[in-house]
Scaffold this motif. Sequence first.
Motif, PDB file in Angstrom:
ATOM      1  N   GLY A   1       0.812  -1.216   0.000  1.00 51.62           N
ATOM      2  CA  GLY A   1       0.000   0.000   0.000  1.00 51.62           C
ATOM      3  C   GLY A   1       0.837   1.253   0.000  1.00 51.62           C
ATOM      4  N   GLU A   2       0.168   2.378  -0.214  1.00 46.69           N
ATOM      5  CA  GLU A   2       0.875   3.650  -0.287  1.00 46.69           C
ATOM      6  C   GLU A   2       1.144   4.248   1.085  1.00 46.69           C
ATOM      7  N   ILE A   3       0.403   3.793   2.130  1.00 48.18           N
ATOM      8  CA  ILE A   3       0.503   4.449   3.430  1.00 48.18           C
ATOM      9  C   ILE A   3       1.258   3.615   4.459  1.00 48.18           C
ATOM     10  N   ARG A   4       1.731   2.425   4.081  1.00 45.71           N
ATOM     11  CA  ARG A   4       2.445   1.578   5.027  1.00 45.71           C
ATOM     12  C   ARG A   4       3.931   1.612   4.721  1.00 45.71           C
ATOM     13  N   GLU A   5       4.680   2.351   5.543  1.00 45.78           N
ATOM     14  CA  GLU A   5       6.120   2.448   5.353  1.00 45.78           C
ATOM     15  C   GLU A   5       6.797   1.235   5.990  1.00 45.78           C
ATOM     16  N   ALA A   6       7.985   0.915   5.484  1.00 43.64           N
ATOM     17  CA  ALA A   6       8.716  -0.262   5.973  1.00 43.64           C
ATOM     18  C   ALA A   6       8.983  -0.170   7.475  1.00 43.64           C
ATOM     19  N   SER A   7       9.227   1.044   7.971  1.00 38.18           N
ATOM     20  CA  SER A   7       9.536   1.218   9.393  1.00 38.18           C
ATOM     21  C   SER A   7       8.331   0.933  10.286  1.00 38.18           C
ATOM     22  N   MET A   8       7.137   0.821   9.702  1.00 39.69           N
ATOM     23  CA  MET A   8       5.918   0.598  10.480  1.00 39.69           C
ATOM     24  C   MET A   8       5.495  -0.871  10.460  1.00 39.69           C
ATOM     25  N   LEU A   9       6.307  -1.743   9.873  1.00 41.82           N
ATOM     26  CA  LEU A   9       5.875  -3.112   9.635  1.00 41.82           C
ATOM     27  C   LEU A   9       6.149  -4.072  10.792  1.00 41.82           C
ATOM     28  N   ARG A  10       6.971  -3.674  11.769  1.00 40.31           N
ATOM     29  CA  ARG A  10       7.214  -4.573  12.901  1.00 40.31           C
ATOM     30  C   ARG A  10       5.956  -4.680  13.754  1.00 40.31           C
ATOM     31  N   SER A  11       5.662  -5.895  14.194  1.00 38.38           N
ATOM     32  CA  SER A  11       4.465  -6.152  14.989  1.00 38.38           C
ATOM     33  C   SER A  11       4.558  -5.486  16.357  1.00 38.38           C
ATOM     34  N   ASN A  12       3.466  -4.857  16.753  1.00 39.94           N
ATOM     35  CA  ASN A  12       3.393  -4.238  18.084  1.00 39.94           C
ATOM     36  C   ASN A  12       3.157  -5.282  19.171  1.00 39.94           C
ATOM     37  N   TYR A  13       2.809  -6.502  18.751  1.00 43.24           N
ATOM     38  CA  TYR A  13       2.475  -7.554  19.707  1.00 43.24           C
ATOM     39  C   TYR A  13       3.633  -8.527  19.930  1.00 43.24           C
ATOM     40  N   ALA A  14       4.708  -8.350  19.194  1.00 46.43           N
ATOM     41  CA  ALA A  14       5.819  -9.314  19.248  1.00 46.43           C
ATOM     42  C   ALA A  14       6.655  -9.139  20.507  1.00 46.43           C
ATOM     43  N   ASP A  15       7.250 -10.241  20.930  1.00 49.55           N
ATOM     44  CA  ASP A  15       8.206 -10.186  22.029  1.00 49.55           C
ATOM     45  C   ASP A  15       9.426  -9.385  21.576  1.00 49.55           C
ATOM     46  N   GLU A  16      10.042  -8.668  22.485  1.00 52.22           N
ATOM     47  CA  GLU A  16      11.183  -7.814  22.142  1.00 52.22           C
ATOM     48  C   GLU A  16      12.309  -8.583  21.465  1.00 52.22           C
ATOM     49  N   LYS A  17      12.479  -9.843  21.840  1.00 48.90           N
ATOM     50  CA  LYS A  17      13.595 -10.631  21.307  1.00 48.90           C
ATOM     51  C   LYS A  17      13.266 -11.323  19.977  1.00 48.90           C
ATOM     52  N   THR A  18      12.007 -11.266  19.558  1.00 49.00           N
ATOM     53  CA  THR A  18      11.619 -11.906  18.302  1.00 49.00           C
ATOM     54  C   THR A  18      12.035 -11.041  17.121  1.00 49.00           C
ATOM     55  N   PRO A  19      12.836 -11.556  16.219  1.00 50.12           N
ATOM     56  CA  PRO A  19      13.286 -10.755  15.074  1.00 50.12           C
ATOM     57  C   PRO A  19      12.151 -10.525  14.073  1.00 50.12           C
ATOM     58  N   THR A  20      12.208  -9.395  13.390  1.00 47.85           N
ATOM     59  CA  THR A  20      11.232  -9.088  12.354  1.00 47.85           C
ATOM     60  C   THR A  20      11.861  -9.337  10.987  1.00 47.85           C
ATOM     61  N   PHE A  21      11.247 -10.210  10.218  1.00 44.44           N
ATOM     62  CA  PHE A  21      11.728 -10.459   8.860  1.00 44.44           C
ATOM     63  C   PHE A  21      10.629 -11.117   8.038  1.00 44.44           C
ATOM     64  N   VAL A  22      10.813 -11.090   6.742  1.00 42.32           N
ATOM     65  CA  VAL A  22       9.927 -11.784   5.803  1.00 42.32           C
ATOM     66  C   VAL A  22      10.813 -12.579   4.858  1.00 42.32           C
ATOM     67  N   GLU A  23      10.422 -13.809   4.575  1.00 40.61           N
ATOM     68  CA  GLU A  23      11.175 -14.649   3.641  1.00 40.61           C
ATOM     69  C   GLU A  23      10.200 -15.243   2.628  1.00 40.61           C
ATOM     70  N   LEU A  24      10.508 -15.068   1.359  1.00 42.57           N
ATOM     71  CA  LEU A  24       9.644 -15.563   0.295  1.00 42.57           C
ATOM     72  C   LEU A  24      10.441 -16.459  -0.655  1.00 42.57           C
ATOM     73  N   SER A  25       9.924 -17.661  -0.885  1.00 41.54           N
ATOM     74  CA  SER A  25      10.486 -18.558  -1.893  1.00 41.54           C
ATOM     75  C   SER A  25       9.518 -18.596  -3.061  1.00 41.54           C
ATOM     76  N   PHE A  26      10.050 -18.493  -4.266  1.00 40.23           N
ATOM     77  CA  PHE A  26       9.178 -18.516  -5.439  1.00 40.23           C
ATOM     78  C   PHE A  26       9.901 -19.148  -6.624  1.00 40.23           C
ATOM     79  N   VAL A  27       9.102 -19.557  -7.602  1.00 37.11           N
ATOM     80  CA  VAL A  27       9.621 -20.165  -8.825  1.00 37.11           C
ATOM     81  C   VAL A  27       9.273 -19.280 -10.009  1.00 37.11           C
ATOM     82  N   LEU A  28      10.237 -19.072 -10.877  1.00 30.18           N
ATOM     83  CA  LEU A  28      10.015 -18.316 -12.109  1.00 30.18           C
ATOM     84  C   LEU A  28      10.836 -18.962 -13.220  1.00 30.18           C
ATOM     85  N   GLY A  29      10.181 -19.323 -14.307  1.00 32.66           N
ATOM     86  CA  GLY A  29      10.884 -19.960 -15.410  1.00 32.66           C
ATOM     87  C   GLY A  29      11.504 -21.287 -15.028  1.00 32.66           C
TER      88      GLY A  29
END
Length: 203
Positions: free
Chosen positions: A65-93
């Motif tokens: 979206g246009e209003i969600r900046e990357a710096s706002m993506l960490r969960s407010n409910y997460a434990d302090e020690k839980t790392p924030t990341f996204v991992e995507l596996s995909f196939v192309l060709g």
Amino acid sequence: MEKGGSKLRPLKLIMSAFGPYAGSTEVDFTSLGERRLYLITGDTGAGKTTIFDAITFALYGEASGEIREASMLRSNYADEKTPTFVELSFVLGGKEYRVRRNPEYNRPKARGEGFTLQKSDAELTLPDGKIITRQKDVNQQIVEILGIDRSQFTRIAMIAQGDFLRILHAKSDERERIFEEVFGTQAYSRLSRSLKERWSEKR
């Protein structure tokens, strides 16, 4: 999404402390088979848009979206020690890729008390096993692999919830305009109008 006849197919999406997902959440697209079209549905607030955000962030380092900046993506409910990341596996060709990113956020210091800034980072694993780590290089490589940038990806590969609702409730002429925005076809509409005008003049 297709590039030169090749289809992009997501395999697995992992979200950790991302958006409303406090822990680690995995979406296994392989359980859906090799279909080309996916419908993400659920109640309001169930986290549908977050999946769009996570896929787009993994690929381009920005949310869908246009209003969600990357710096706002960490969960407010997460434990302090839980790392924030996204991992995507995909196939192309017929080739498999894996991309992992984390946004910038504050994490507990490894030693002592307090927090330190975890800078945003990216890692792309290519089919031959080569790993690209610099964000700038990952961004460039993703665009080269997919053949489109973030703006084009969100228009071609995904119709987000807000745009879909606008389409459902729009009148015919308004629906045409929305499709132009979603798929970026304004140039073709202008060309069509120009040809009609020239045809009328010649006639």
